[in-house]
Each structure stands twice: as structure tokens, then as C-alpha cells.
Design a protein around this motif. Structure first.
Motif: not given
Length: 115
Positions: A21-32, A75-80, A82-90
Motif C-alpha cells: 500500500a505504501a508503494t508509489p502509484t507509478n510502480l504499481k502501474v509498472i507491476d500491472l 528493469c524500468l521498475r528497478i531504475q524508477v 526511489k528506494d533503490n540507491k544504485e540508480f538514484k542519479d538516473l
């Protein structure tokens, strides 16, 4: 014993639901989108099992297209995320542009495979 495992499973599902439920909407759309792509691949496999695989290249292209698109969306979900610190500059726009370009290349290869 069955009661405790049922309660444990219920607690697990409740914690997963509250965390999602705490997941942002854009990530939920990618999951769908990923779920839809995998579901479409499963439907194609079931159809091939029932009807047959006469144009096997077409079946293989359809399934590979669905699975490849799902992998690129993950891969898009991983990059988008915000909690993933490896792609924070992307930037998210850059990640989406990479997704679109890779999808274009994937589908050009698949259309070439069709013959």
C-alpha cells in the motif's frame, strides 16, 4: 498445527498488503503492465497447447515478445524506484527512454525472426 500456519499465512499476507500500500502509484502501474505481459504469454502457451503450433515461429515470437517486454519493464521498475540507491542519479525520463529504445530493438528483432 494447521491453525498456526493459517494464522502465520494470514499475518504474512496482511504485512505484504500493508507494505504494498505504501508503494508509489507509478510502480504499481509498472507491476500491472508486467503482470499483463506475463498473463498474455501464458494465454499464448495455453492456446498453443490446445490448438497446436503450426506456425511455430509466430508462437515463439509472440511469447518472446511478451517475456522480453516483461523483463524490460522490470528493469524500468528497478531504475524508477526511489528506494533503490544504485540508480538514484538516473532521471526517470532517461530510464523510460531506455525502456522505449530497448523495446523498439526487441520488437525489430522479433519481427525479423518472423521471416
Amino acid at each position: 498445527m494447521a491453525r498456526s500456519s493459517g494464522k502465520d499465512a494470514q499475518a504474512l499476507f496482511h504485512s505484504l498488503r500493508s507494505a504494498y500500500a505504501a508503494t508509489p502509484t507509478n510502480l504499481k502501474v509498472i507491476d500491472l503492465y508486467v503482470g499483463f505481459a506475463v498473463f498474455t504469454a501464458v494465454i499464448q502457451v495455453v492456446y498453443m497447447a490446445i490448438v497446436g503450433s503450426f506456425p511455430f515461429n509466430s508462437f515463439l515470437s509472440g511469447v518472446l515478445s511478451c517475456i522480453g517486454t516483461a523483463v524490460l519493464a522490470v528493469c524500468l521498475r528497478i531504475q524508477v524506484n526511489k528506494d533503490n540507491k544504485e540508480f538514484k542519479d538516473l532521471a526517470p525520463e532517461r530510464a523510460f527512454a531506455d525502456f522505449v529504445l530497448c523495446n523498439l530493438v526487441l520488437h525489430l528483432v522479433i519481427m525479423n525472426f518472423l521471416g
